[in-house]
Design an enzyme around this catalytic site. Sequence first.
Site, PDB file in Angstrom:
ATOM      1  N   CYS A  87      55.465  48.880  41.083  1.00 52.92           N
ATOM      2  CA  CYS A  87      56.916  48.994  41.161  1.00 52.92           C
ATOM      3  C   CYS A  87      57.314  49.477  42.555  1.00 52.92           C
ATOM      4  O   CYS A  87      56.558  50.163  43.230  1.00 52.92           O
ATOM      5  CB  CYS A  87      57.519  49.955  40.153  1.00 52.92           C
ATOM      6  SG  CYS A  87      57.042  49.608  38.459  1.00 52.92           S
ATOM      7  N   ARG A  92      55.410  44.579  45.374  1.00 54.88           N
ATOM      8  CA  ARG A  92      54.886  45.610  44.481  1.00 54.88           C
ATOM      9  C   ARG A  92      55.102  45.289  43.003  1.00 54.88           C
ATOM     10  O   ARG A  92      54.625  46.005  42.122  1.00 54.88           O
ATOM     11  CB  ARG A  92      55.547  46.951  44.790  1.00 54.88           C
ATOM     12  CG  ARG A  92      55.349  47.401  46.218  1.00 54.88           C
ATOM     13  CD  ARG A  92      56.100  48.680  46.466  1.00 54.88           C
ATOM     14  NE  ARG A  92      55.533  49.768  45.698  1.00 54.88           N
ATOM     15  CZ  ARG A  92      54.540  50.534  46.096  1.00 54.88           C
ATOM     16  NH1 ARG A  92      53.999  50.350  47.277  1.00 54.88           N
ATOM     17  NH2 ARG A  92      54.088  51.500  45.339  1.00 54.88           N
ATOM     18  N   TRP A 117      56.953  46.221  37.967  1.00 55.64           N
ATOM     19  CA  TRP A 117      55.726  45.575  37.499  1.00 55.64           C
ATOM     20  C   TRP A 117      55.395  46.285  36.205  1.00 55.64           C
ATOM     21  O   TRP A 117      55.045  47.461  36.197  1.00 55.64           O
ATOM     22  CB  TRP A 117      54.603  45.754  38.512  1.00 55.64           C
ATOM     23  CG  TRP A 117      53.353  45.011  38.168  1.00 55.64           C
ATOM     24  CD1 TRP A 117      53.082  43.694  38.416  1.00 55.64           C
ATOM     25  CD2 TRP A 117      52.198  45.540  37.504  1.00 55.64           C
ATOM     26  NE1 TRP A 117      51.831  43.380  37.940  1.00 55.64           N
ATOM     27  CE2 TRP A 117      51.264  44.477  37.369  1.00 55.64           C
ATOM     28  CE3 TRP A 117      51.859  46.789  36.994  1.00 55.64           C
ATOM     29  CZ2 TRP A 117      50.024  44.635  36.767  1.00 55.64           C
ATOM     30  CZ3 TRP A 117      50.616  46.943  36.385  1.00 55.64           C
ATOM     31  CH2 TRP A 117      49.708  45.872  36.288  1.00 55.64           C
ATOM     32  N   ASN A 130      58.307  55.003  39.934  1.00 55.42           N
ATOM     33  CA  ASN A 130      57.083  54.229  40.165  1.00 55.42           C
ATOM     34  C   ASN A 130      55.924  55.117  39.758  1.00 55.42           C
ATOM     35  O   ASN A 130      55.835  56.256  40.201  1.00 55.42           O
ATOM     36  CB  ASN A 130      57.007  53.853  41.655  1.00 55.42           C
ATOM     37  CG  ASN A 130      55.623  53.401  42.077  1.00 55.42           C
ATOM     38  OD1 ASN A 130      55.188  53.686  43.170  1.00 55.42           O
ATOM     39  ND2 ASN A 130      54.930  52.707  41.226  1.00 55.42           N
ATOM     40  N   GLY A 131      55.048  54.610  38.871  1.00 54.08           N
ATOM     41  CA  GLY A 131      53.918  55.415  38.414  1.00 54.08           C
ATOM     42  C   GLY A 131      53.810  55.341  36.901  1.00 54.08           C
ATOM     43  O   GLY A 131      54.390  54.456  36.278  1.00 54.08           O
ATOM     44  N   GLU A 175      35.004  35.759  46.728  1.00 54.10           N
ATOM     45  CA  GLU A 175      36.349  35.842  47.290  1.00 54.10           C
ATOM     46  C   GLU A 175      37.058  34.484  47.156  1.00 54.10           C
ATOM     47  O   GLU A 175      38.246  34.424  46.835  1.00 54.10           O
ATOM     48  CB  GLU A 175      36.260  36.305  48.756  1.00 54.10           C
ATOM     49  CG  GLU A 175      37.564  36.387  49.522  1.00 54.10           C
ATOM     50  CD  GLU A 175      38.600  37.332  48.925  1.00 54.10           C
ATOM     51  OE1 GLU A 175      38.293  38.086  48.005  1.00 54.10           O
ATOM     52  OE2 GLU A 175      39.753  37.275  49.376  1.00 54.10           O
ATOM     53  N   LYS A 184      40.502  33.897  45.094  1.00 56.37           N
ATOM     54  CA  LYS A 184      41.718  33.269  45.669  1.00 56.37           C
ATOM     55  C   LYS A 184      42.200  32.146  44.766  1.00 56.37           C
ATOM     56  O   LYS A 184      43.380  32.041  44.468  1.00 56.37           O
ATOM     57  CB  LYS A 184      41.452  32.679  47.061  1.00 56.37           C
ATOM     58  CG  LYS A 184      41.210  33.608  48.218  1.00 56.37           C
ATOM     59  CD  LYS A 184      42.361  34.477  48.592  1.00 56.37           C
ATOM     60  CE  LYS A 184      42.432  35.696  47.742  1.00 56.37           C
ATOM     61  NZ  LYS A 184      42.171  36.984  48.274  1.00 56.37           N
ATOM     62  N   GLU A 218      43.621  33.455  41.317  1.00 54.14           N
ATOM     63  CA  GLU A 218      44.841  34.263  41.321  1.00 54.14           C
ATOM     64  C   GLU A 218      46.082  33.470  41.700  1.00 54.14           C
ATOM     65  O   GLU A 218      47.167  33.780  41.232  1.00 54.14           O
ATOM     66  CB  GLU A 218      44.699  35.548  42.146  1.00 54.14           C
ATOM     67  CG  GLU A 218      44.546  35.400  43.637  1.00 54.14           C
ATOM     68  CD  GLU A 218      44.326  36.736  44.347  1.00 54.14           C
ATOM     69  OE1 GLU A 218      44.749  37.784  43.847  1.00 54.14           O
ATOM     70  OE2 GLU A 218      43.722  36.713  45.431  1.00 54.14           O
ATOM     71  N   HIS A 278      19.992  30.339  35.193  1.00 51.73           N
ATOM     72  CA  HIS A 278      19.916  31.382  34.165  1.00 51.73           C
ATOM     73  C   HIS A 278      21.163  31.368  33.283  1.00 51.73           C
ATOM     74  O   HIS A 278      21.479  32.370  32.652  1.00 51.73           O
ATOM     75  CB  HIS A 278      19.723  32.751  34.817  1.00 51.73           C
ATOM     76  CG  HIS A 278      18.433  32.845  35.577  1.00 51.73           C
ATOM     77  ND1 HIS A 278      17.205  32.811  34.952  1.00 51.73           N
ATOM     78  CD2 HIS A 278      18.179  32.923  36.902  1.00 51.73           C
ATOM     79  CE1 HIS A 278      16.245  32.879  35.861  1.00 51.73           C
ATOM     80  NE2 HIS A 278      16.820  32.946  37.064  1.00 51.73           N
ATOM     81  N   LYS A 315      50.908  43.302  44.627  1.00 51.74           N
ATOM     82  CA  LYS A 315      50.063  43.486  45.806  1.00 51.74           C
ATOM     83  C   LYS A 315      49.458  44.882  45.878  1.00 51.74           C
ATOM     84  O   LYS A 315      48.327  45.052  46.287  1.00 51.74           O
ATOM     85  CB  LYS A 315      50.878  43.211  47.063  1.00 51.74           C
ATOM     86  CG  LYS A 315      50.048  43.335  48.312  1.00 51.74           C
ATOM     87  CD  LYS A 315      50.236  42.182  49.217  1.00 51.74           C
ATOM     88  CE  LYS A 315      49.210  42.148  50.302  1.00 51.74           C
ATOM     89  NZ  LYS A 315      48.033  41.380  49.912  1.00 51.74           N
TER      90      LYS A 315
HETATM   91  C1  G6P Z   1      45.532  44.054  44.397  1.00 53.92           C
HETATM   92  C2  G6P Z   1      45.835  42.964  45.395  1.00 53.92           C
HETATM   93  C3  G6P Z   1      44.546  42.492  46.039  1.00 53.92           C
HETATM   94  C4  G6P Z   1      43.811  43.655  46.668  1.00 53.92           C
HETATM   95  C5  G6P Z   1      43.571  44.784  45.664  1.00 53.92           C
HETATM   96  C6  G6P Z   1      43.077  46.047  46.346  1.00 53.92           C
HETATM   97  O1  G6P Z   1      44.819  43.535  43.321  1.00 53.92           O
HETATM   98  O2  G6P Z   1      46.488  41.890  44.771  1.00 53.92           O
HETATM   99  O3  G6P Z   1      44.855  41.547  47.034  1.00 53.92           O
HETATM  100  O4  G6P Z   1      42.592  43.219  47.171  1.00 53.92           O
HETATM  101  O5  G6P Z   1      44.800  45.115  45.011  1.00 53.92           O
HETATM  102  O6  G6P Z   1      44.090  46.512  47.200  1.00 53.92           O
HETATM  103  P1  G6P Z   1      43.876  47.346  48.503  1.00 53.92           P
HETATM  104  O7  G6P Z   1      45.266  47.551  49.051  1.00 53.92           O
HETATM  105  O8  G6P Z   1      43.243  48.655  48.074  1.00 53.92           O
HETATM  106  O9  G6P Z   1      43.011  46.580  49.412  1.00 53.92           O
END
Ligand code: G6P
Length: 610
Positions: free
Chosen positions: A2, A27, A75, A100-101, A483, A487, A490, A506, A605
Amino acid sequence: MCGIVGAIAQRPVAAILLEGLRRLEYRGYDSAGIAVLAAPEMLNRARTLGKVARLSEAVAAQPLPGTLGIAHTRWATHGAPATHNAHPHICRDRCAIVHNGIIENHETLRREQTAAGHRFTSDTDTEVVVHALYDALTAGADLIDAVRQVTAHLQGAYALGVIDTHDPEHLVAARQGSPLVIGVGFGEHFIASDVFALLPVTNRFIFLEEGDIAELTREQVRIWNRDGVLVERPVKTSAVNADAAERGAYRHFMLKEIFEQPQAIAATLEGRLLADRVLPESFGNQAAALFAQLQAVTIVACGTSYHAALVARNWIEAIAGLPCQIEVASEYRYRAHVVLPNTLFVTISQSGETADTLAALRLAQTSGYTTTLAICNVPESSLVRESDLVLLTRAGPEIGVASTKAFTTQLTALLLLTVTLGRERRLDAAGEAQLVRLLRTLPSKIEAVLALDNQIAVLAEQFVDKQHTLFLGRGEQYPIAMEGALKLKEISYIHAEAYPAGELKHGPLALIDEEMPVVVVAPNNALLEKLKSNLEEVRARGGQLFVFADFQVPLDEGHGVTVIRLPETDNLLAPLVFTVPLQLLAYHVAVLKGTDVDQPRNLAKSVTVE
Ligand code: G6P
């Protein structure tokens, strides 16, 4: 997560709050709301489901005049995304809050308040705060005292913005476990979850500390620490350019950020290489002495940052000769550990506010590590402020939820760390000089691989109608495969999984048929021949192979094998170079599928709740 924003000014604040929300939308973006005091005892509120743009339309249709207000982009944690769960929450038209929290003791408080006659209008954990505030205000407390009394009974994490309709002269804010900054203006003051929200109105900020409560008027800011002592917190000037968080001519922030990688990596290296050495001061003045004693490294992170750590383990063990342990922060913090003597504790985080990473750092501080190092993209973040040593990545603001330039700059920073640690151990001056020479070529290598964009856009068409994709890699390319899979899943919502190629037989080999694309990361390294055998295993079962390979790797195309040739790269830099086409692949598949690339469903994010 949030995002919260608030303002007390001499001019109308609704537009400032809405722009702040737009900038905080990374956020969370399932609903948004705003409340503005039009006159004493006249509070107007608008709340909408979905993105901030819808709230802006609602406010344009029905303006919210007034010079004191708070706003929120959500969020969902407790309570579904719905208008009645959107903030601000109000109690009996008297007071309003944004939060927020997570309030962990909300169930107990809700039971007590319901018994005392409060009527709940949302399913959120937050609403208990506004009812408690109402009780304190109507019992005679002024706003700041009411917030003090209420927060004393809250468990969990919060950044709060609070207004009382009977008090048009004050905006009160509190921080415990969730980030909050104060923006300092002339005859006006603001609060927000981060500095970006406020850059259009000020570049001067006060960063609240854990437990702080702040009282803002138009003319002044007063802050009390967790012990109730009035404190002075420094006003810092931010060098961040307000336009850095704009999309420019790019269709999406993610694409812009992918293309910014050469500059971002160059910025991360800037001032940290001198002739053929990595400057020891890059990690702060005490680093050299502390690093000399080290016998092991532990790295903790989440999401994409965790993948960066997994790559670095290979480098730290092979080049620096130090045992290196990696763990996701949410697991690390709830496990009993054996901390080896003389161990460096490293956190990696784009935002520096990820709740689990921060909690892991705080745990590590009492667990006997030699020192703590944060590799982070946000200089003012909690992680940076609470770590002993810091190496900032200089990726600039990353807005797309899917992390791209933050990842490659983290890898760059981790190479700087590897060289610095290696110098005390396995790496001689000639070895260091060679690695530094390679590091200097990194921005141009990434530039060269970006030229594959059109080719990858065409390739993406072959993935659009697929339900699943497998990513394979070996060694330090296995985390790159992870990674790539992250990508793709997500932002395109195609189920994607990564496997170390040697594990194929396996289990995952059972999944292979002509409907299963298999993406392979194949640099020309010592594991190439083994990887090629793994590819044969897929090919023999009718799987569709898409192989990202070095120029010189001998591979036959056709019969279910598509090869995408990458510019020649030294093995050290290969994880960074091979990341870029996988980012582009995910991006183009998502664009073709028409998903919301920058704000994929259900995600945010900055994950400031555990
Ligand atoms: C969220 C974001 C990711 C990020 C992760 C860790 O899931 O969507 O892109 O890698 O948080 O965030 P940080 O800010 O600690 O790298």
